[in-house]
Design a protein around this motif. Structure first.
Motif: not given
Length: 319
Positions: A207-212, A221-222, A233-235, A246-249
Motif C-alpha cells: 500500500f502507498l500511504l499518502m497523508g495530509t 490518509m489516502k 485508489l482504495s475507498s 480516512v483520518l488517522t493519527y
C-alpha cells in the motif's frame, strides 16, 4: 576548511535520500557534487557516511550543490553558477529514459509490489514544484509554521503525480493524485506522511500511504495499491458512507497497522470529554478487499493514551 563549509551548507539544504551515484546529465535537485561524484544530501549528512564523504573531499575537486530549484551553487563562494561548469552535468552516460527524467525531479522514490508479487518503482513528482522553508515569517503564505510544519522544514508545493513502472521498464504510467486540475498539494518530506506499507499477506499488494496533515493529532490518509500493474485508489465504507480517504493519527507519521487476513487498523485521538467521550485513542478495524478496493469497517475500541503508545511501540507493521 572545505569540510566545514560543506557541512554547514548541507544542513541548510538537506532532503530525504539514502544513496550515492555517479554524476550524469539528469542529476536530481537536492544533490551535492564532490569532484566527479554526486551524493543525495541526506546521505552526505549521515554520520554513518562521514568517512566516505571526508575521503572524497580530501581527494580534491570542486564542490557544488544543486538546490531544490535546480540551481547549481559553488559551495566555496555560495554563488549560483552556470550548469556548463559542472563536471558531468552536460555529459550523458547512455540513453536518458522517461523514467530517468522523472526520477531526477521526484520528491519521493519508493518501491512496492502488486498483487502478483511483481516489483514496481513508484516516483512522486511535480512539474511545477515549489520549495520553501517553513518559518514563522514565511516568504509564501503556505510555508508558515503550523501543526503540519515545524520551523526549518523544507516544504514542497505543486500538482503532484505518481509514476509507476515495473522493474526493468523505462516508460512509466503516470497518475494524477490531485482531486482536480486546480488543486495544489503542500507536502512535508521531513515527516513520514508518504510511505509504503509492505503487505505481509501473500497474493496481496503493498500500500502507498499518502497523508495530509489536518491538525496536530491527525492526517487525512489516502491509500493506493497496484493490482495487475494498475495503480488504484482504495475507498472506505463506514455505515453505508463511502469516502476515498480516512483520518488517522498523527500529523508527523501515519498509524496504519496490519493484523492478519487483510485486516488493518487506523487510530484517532480524542482530547476532550465533551459529549461524554473519553480522552484517549479510538482504534478502528477494517477489512480490505483487493477486488473491490474497499476497506470495510468492522469495529472500534478505546485505548488509554499510555496503553496506546506502548501498543504502537511493541507492534509490528506500524508505519
Amino acid at each position: 576548511m572545505k569540510k566545514k563549509i560543506i557541512s554547514s551548507l548541507l544542513v541548510t539544504l538537506m532532503i530525504t535520500g539514502s544513496s550515492s551515484f555517479s554524476a550524469f546529465a539528469t542529476i536530481a535537485n537536492g544533490t551535492v557534487l564532490i569532484g566527479n561524484k554526486s551524493f543525495e544530501l541526506a546521505y552526505a549528512n549521515d554520520l554513518a557516511n562521514s568517512t566516505e564523504i571526508t575521503n572524497k573531499i580530501i581527494e580534491g575537486g570542486a564542490i557544488y550543490v544543486k538546490d531544490f530549484s535546480g540551481n547549481w551553487i559553488d559551495n566555496t563562494t555560495g554563488e549560483i553558477v552556470d550548469a556548463s561548469v559542472i563536471p558531468g552535468e552536460e555529459t550523458t552516460s547512455g540513453t536518458t529514459t522517461d523514467l530517468d527524467i522523472i526520477k531526477a525531479k521526484s520528491l519521493y522514490k519508493l518501491t512496492m509490489k502488486d498483487n502478483t508479487g511483481l516489483n514496481y518503482s513508484v516516483n512522486i513528482f511535480s512539474d511545477d514544484n515549489q520549495i520553501e522553508q517553513a518559518s514563522f515569517d514565511p516568504i509564501e503564505d503556505w510555508a508558515g509554521v503550523w501543526a503540519g510544519a515545524s520551523e526549518g522544514d523544507q516544504l514542497s508545493r505543486g500538482h503532484y503525480k505518481v509514476a509507476v513502472s515495473k522493474d526493468g521498464e523505462t516508460k512509466p504510467k503516470i497518475y494524477d493524485v490531485n482531486e482536480n486540475e486546480e488543486q495544489i498539494l503542500n507536502l512535508n518530506p521531513n515527516r513520514k506522511l508518504i510511505t509504503v506499507h509492505k503487505n505481509i499477506q501473500a497474493g496481496q499488494s503493498d500500500f502507498l500511504l499518502m497523508g495530509t496533515p489536518g491538525g496536530s493529532n491527525f492526517s487525512d490518509m489516502k491509500i493506493y495499491y497496484i493490482k495487475d500493474g494498475i495503480l488504484k485508489l482504495s475507498s472506505f465504507i463506514d455505515n453505508g458512507e463511502i469516502t476515498n480517504s480516512v483520518l488517522t493519527y498523527s500529523s508527523r507519521n501515519l498509524f496504519f497497522k496490519q493484523l492478519e487476513n487483510n485486516v488493518f487498523e487506523t487510530s484517532t485521538y480524542n482530547n476532550s470529554e465533551f459529549g461524554g467521550g473519553s480522552i484517549g485513542f479510538y482504534i478502528a478495524t477494517r477489512k480490505f478487499d483487493i477486488d473491490s478496493g474497499e476497506f470495510t469497517y468492522i469495529s472500534s475500541r478505546f485505548m488509554e493514551t499510555d496503553h496506546y503508545f506502548n501498543y504502537v511501540k511493541q507492534a509490528v507493521g506500524v508505519n
